[in-house]
Scaffold this motif. Sequence first.
Motif, short mmCIF file in Angstrom:
data_model
loop_
_atom_site.label_atom_id
_atom_site.label_comp_id
_atom_site.label_asym_id
_atom_site.label_seq_id
_atom_site.Cartn_x
_atom_site.Cartn_y
_atom_site.Cartn_z
N PRO A 69 0.81 -1.22 0.00
CA PRO A 69 0.00 0.00 0.00
C PRO A 69 0.85 1.28 0.00
O PRO A 69 0.48 2.27 -0.62
N ALA A 70 2.00 1.26 0.68
CA ALA A 70 2.89 2.43 0.69
C ALA A 70 3.41 2.73 -0.71
O ALA A 70 3.49 3.89 -1.12
N VAL A 71 3.76 1.69 -1.45
CA VAL A 71 4.23 1.88 -2.82
C VAL A 71 3.11 2.49 -3.67
O VAL A 71 3.35 3.42 -4.46
N ALA A 72 1.90 2.01 -3.49
CA ALA A 72 0.76 2.57 -4.23
C ALA A 72 0.59 4.05 -3.94
O ALA A 72 0.37 4.86 -4.86
N ILE A 73 0.71 4.44 -2.69
CA ILE A 73 0.60 5.86 -2.32
C ILE A 73 1.75 6.65 -2.94
O ILE A 73 1.54 7.72 -3.52
N ALA A 74 2.96 6.15 -2.83
CA ALA A 74 4.14 6.85 -3.34
C ALA A 74 4.09 7.03 -4.86
O ALA A 74 4.63 8.00 -5.39
N MET A 75 3.40 6.14 -5.56
CA MET A 75 3.32 6.25 -7.01
C MET A 75 2.45 7.42 -7.46
O MET A 75 2.46 7.78 -8.63
N ARG A 76 1.74 8.03 -6.53
CA ARG A 76 0.93 9.21 -6.86
C ARG A 76 1.69 10.51 -6.62
O ARG A 76 1.17 11.60 -6.90
N HIS A 77 2.90 10.42 -6.10
CA HIS A 77 3.71 11.61 -5.80
C HIS A 77 4.16 12.28 -7.10
O HIS A 77 4.36 11.62 -8.12
N GLU A 78 4.29 13.59 -7.06
CA GLU A 78 4.67 14.35 -8.25
C GLU A 78 6.04 13.93 -8.80
O GLU A 78 6.21 13.77 -10.00
N VAL A 79 7.01 13.77 -7.94
CA VAL A 79 8.35 13.35 -8.34
C VAL A 79 8.40 11.83 -8.32
O VAL A 79 7.97 11.20 -7.35
N GLN A 80 8.91 11.23 -9.38
CA GLN A 80 8.98 9.78 -9.51
C GLN A 80 10.35 9.35 -10.01
O GLN A 80 11.01 10.10 -10.74
N PRO A 81 10.78 8.15 -9.66
CA PRO A 81 12.00 7.61 -10.26
C PRO A 81 11.72 7.23 -11.71
O PRO A 81 10.57 7.20 -12.15
N ASP A 82 12.77 6.93 -12.44
CA ASP A 82 12.63 6.51 -13.84
C ASP A 82 11.87 5.19 -13.96
O ASP A 82 11.13 4.98 -14.92
N ARG A 83 12.07 4.31 -12.99
CA ARG A 83 11.47 2.98 -13.02
C ARG A 83 11.09 2.55 -11.61
O ARG A 83 11.76 2.90 -10.65
N VAL A 84 10.04 1.73 -11.53
CA VAL A 84 9.67 1.06 -10.28
C VAL A 84 9.56 -0.41 -10.62
O VAL A 84 8.80 -0.80 -11.52
N VAL A 85 10.34 -1.23 -9.92
CA VAL A 85 10.39 -2.66 -10.21
C VAL A 85 10.23 -3.46 -8.93
O VAL A 85 10.38 -2.92 -7.82
N THR A 86 9.94 -4.74 -9.10
CA THR A 86 9.79 -5.61 -7.94
C THR A 86 10.39 -6.98 -8.23
O THR A 86 10.39 -7.45 -9.37
N VAL A 87 10.90 -7.58 -7.18
CA VAL A 87 11.28 -9.00 -7.18
C VAL A 87 10.50 -9.63 -6.03
O VAL A 87 10.14 -8.94 -5.07
N PHE A 88 10.23 -10.92 -6.15
CA PHE A 88 9.39 -11.58 -5.13
C PHE A 88 10.24 -12.58 -4.36
O PHE A 88 10.58 -13.65 -4.86
N ALA A 89 10.57 -12.22 -3.12
CA ALA A 89 11.38 -13.08 -2.26
C ALA A 89 10.66 -14.40 -2.00
O ALA A 89 9.45 -14.42 -1.81
N GLY A 90 11.41 -15.48 -2.03
CA GLY A 90 10.84 -16.79 -1.75
C GLY A 90 10.18 -17.43 -2.96
O GLY A 90 9.88 -18.62 -2.94
N GLN A 91 9.95 -16.67 -4.02
CA GLN A 91 9.35 -17.22 -5.22
C GLN A 91 10.28 -17.09 -6.42
O GLN A 91 10.48 -18.05 -7.14
N ASP A 92 10.80 -15.91 -6.64
CA ASP A 92 11.76 -15.70 -7.73
C ASP A 92 13.14 -15.56 -7.09
O ASP A 92 13.70 -14.46 -6.99
N VAL A 93 13.65 -16.68 -6.64
CA VAL A 93 14.86 -16.73 -5.82
C VAL A 93 16.06 -16.12 -6.55
O VAL A 93 16.80 -15.32 -5.97
N GLU A 94 16.27 -16.49 -7.80
CA GLU A 94 17.41 -16.01 -8.57
C GLU A 94 17.37 -14.49 -8.74
O GLU A 94 18.36 -13.80 -8.52
N ALA A 95 16.23 -13.98 -9.12
CA ALA A 95 16.09 -12.53 -9.33
C ALA A 95 16.26 -11.78 -8.01
O ALA A 95 16.91 -10.73 -7.97
N THR A 96 15.69 -12.31 -6.94
CA THR A 96 15.81 -11.65 -5.64
C THR A 96 17.25 -11.64 -5.18
O THR A 96 17.75 -10.60 -4.69
N ALA A 97 17.95 -12.74 -5.32
CA ALA A 97 19.35 -12.80 -4.91
C ALA A 97 20.19 -11.80 -5.70
O ALA A 97 21.05 -11.11 -5.14
#
Length: 130
Positions: A46-74
């Motif tokens: 929910p915090a990420v959802a709120i932050a995505m409405r902020h006027e200033v944004q990073p170039d990209r917002v990405v996610t990795v899923f711990a415990g499921q996408d082990v290689e990407a998370t590591a």
Amino acid sequence: MRDELTRLGVRELRTSDEVDEVLGAGGDTLVVVNSVCGCAARNARPAVAIAMRHEVQPDRVVTVFAGQDVEATARARQYLTGVRPSSPSIALLSGGELQFMLERHQIEGREAHQIADDVTQAYDEFCATN
């Protein structure tokens, strides 16, 4: 749990090659280490959802899923230098360098809007010059 972020436009990284491609691209990137725990559901996503409405944004917002996408998370955690692995966590990288990090202990027990405030303050500090 994945859809909560991808519905917002957060790009899911599922392999180490995807992580290297995105985090090695330069610019500002918010990295969300997602997890199945309650504090990810109640606080982090929910915090990420709120932050995505902020006027200033990073170039990209990405996610990795711990415990499921082990290689990407590591692989993503290799970019989060100087901190222990933490799920969930929210990190801001500029040019591949860690600038800001909220670890699990800084997410647990806090309201989503408080976490979003921390994230958006980091946006203002590190992304506003872009």
